[in-house]
Design a protein around this motif. Structure first.
Motif, PDB file in Angstrom:
ATOM      1  N   ILE A  20      -8.347 -36.222   8.261  1.00 39.70           N
ATOM      2  CA  ILE A  20      -9.541 -35.546   8.769  1.00 39.70           C
ATOM      3  C   ILE A  20      -9.289 -34.982  10.163  1.00 39.70           C
ATOM      4  O   ILE A  20      -9.626 -33.824  10.451  1.00 39.70           O
ATOM      5  N   ALA A  21      -8.689 -35.785  11.019  1.00 37.27           N
ATOM      6  CA  ALA A  21      -8.442 -35.336  12.394  1.00 37.27           C
ATOM      7  C   ALA A  21      -7.449 -34.175  12.428  1.00 37.27           C
ATOM      8  O   ALA A  21      -7.674 -33.172  13.116  1.00 37.27           O
ATOM      9  N   LEU A  22      -6.354 -34.295  11.697  1.00 38.65           N
ATOM     10  CA  LEU A  22      -5.323 -33.258  11.727  1.00 38.65           C
ATOM     11  C   LEU A  22      -5.802 -31.973  11.058  1.00 38.65           C
ATOM     12  O   LEU A  22      -5.581 -30.872  11.579  1.00 38.65           O
ATOM     13  N   SER A  23      -6.475 -32.082   9.927  1.00 34.34           N
ATOM     14  CA  SER A  23      -6.993 -30.889   9.253  1.00 34.34           C
ATOM     15  C   SER A  23      -8.048 -30.196  10.098  1.00 34.34           C
ATOM     16  O   SER A  23      -8.087 -28.966  10.173  1.00 34.34           O
ATOM     17  N   GLY A  24      -8.904 -30.964  10.734  1.00 32.42           N
ATOM     18  CA  GLY A  24      -9.917 -30.376  11.608  1.00 32.42           C
ATOM     19  C   GLY A  24      -9.312 -29.624  12.769  1.00 32.42           C
ATOM     20  O   GLY A  24      -9.759 -28.520  13.117  1.00 32.42           O
ATOM     21  N   ASN A  25      -8.277 -30.204  13.362  1.00 36.53           N
ATOM     22  CA  ASN A  25      -7.603 -29.513  14.462  1.00 36.53           C
ATOM     23  C   ASN A  25      -6.908 -28.244  13.988  1.00 36.53           C
ATOM     24  O   ASN A  25      -6.911 -27.229  14.693  1.00 36.53           O
ATOM     25  N   LEU A  26      -6.300 -28.290  12.821  1.00 33.30           N
ATOM     26  CA  LEU A  26      -5.644 -27.092  12.286  1.00 33.30           C
ATOM     27  C   LEU A  26      -6.664 -26.001  11.950  1.00 33.30           C
ATOM     28  O   LEU A  26      -6.401 -24.818  12.173  1.00 33.30           O
ATOM     29  N   ILE A  27      -7.812 -26.379  11.436  1.00 33.56           N
ATOM     30  CA  ILE A  27      -8.860 -25.395  11.139  1.00 33.56           C
ATOM     31  C   ILE A  27      -9.335 -24.731  12.431  1.00 33.56           C
ATOM     32  O   ILE A  27      -9.485 -23.506  12.500  1.00 33.56           O
TER      33      ILE A  27
END
Length: 66
Positions: A20-27
């Motif tokens: 969740i944290a990594l995908s959110g940052n990439l988005i």
């Protein structure tokens, strides 16, 4: 054998949190640089999920050995 089971259990708990944290940052990164289409946002989510696997395993190994 006990340490590996503990690591697997810990990694399975950490994986969704890291994803969740990594995908959110990439988005956020993709939108900030102007790649806000559905294709790129989906790519960011899948890349975050894929990169989270080794990160969760490394973090679980580090936490379980302490």
């Amino acid at each position: 054998m006990e340490l590996e089971a503990c690591m697997l259990r810990l990694a399975s708990i950490l994986y969704p949190l890291i994803t969740i944290a990594l995908s959110g940052n990439l988005i956020i990164l993709f939108v900030a640089i102007g790649l806000g289409s559905t294709f790129y946002l989906t790519l960011a989510v899948f890349a975050g999920a894929l990169l989270s696997l080794p990160l969760a395993w490394l973090l679980a190994r580090d936490l379980s050995t302490k």
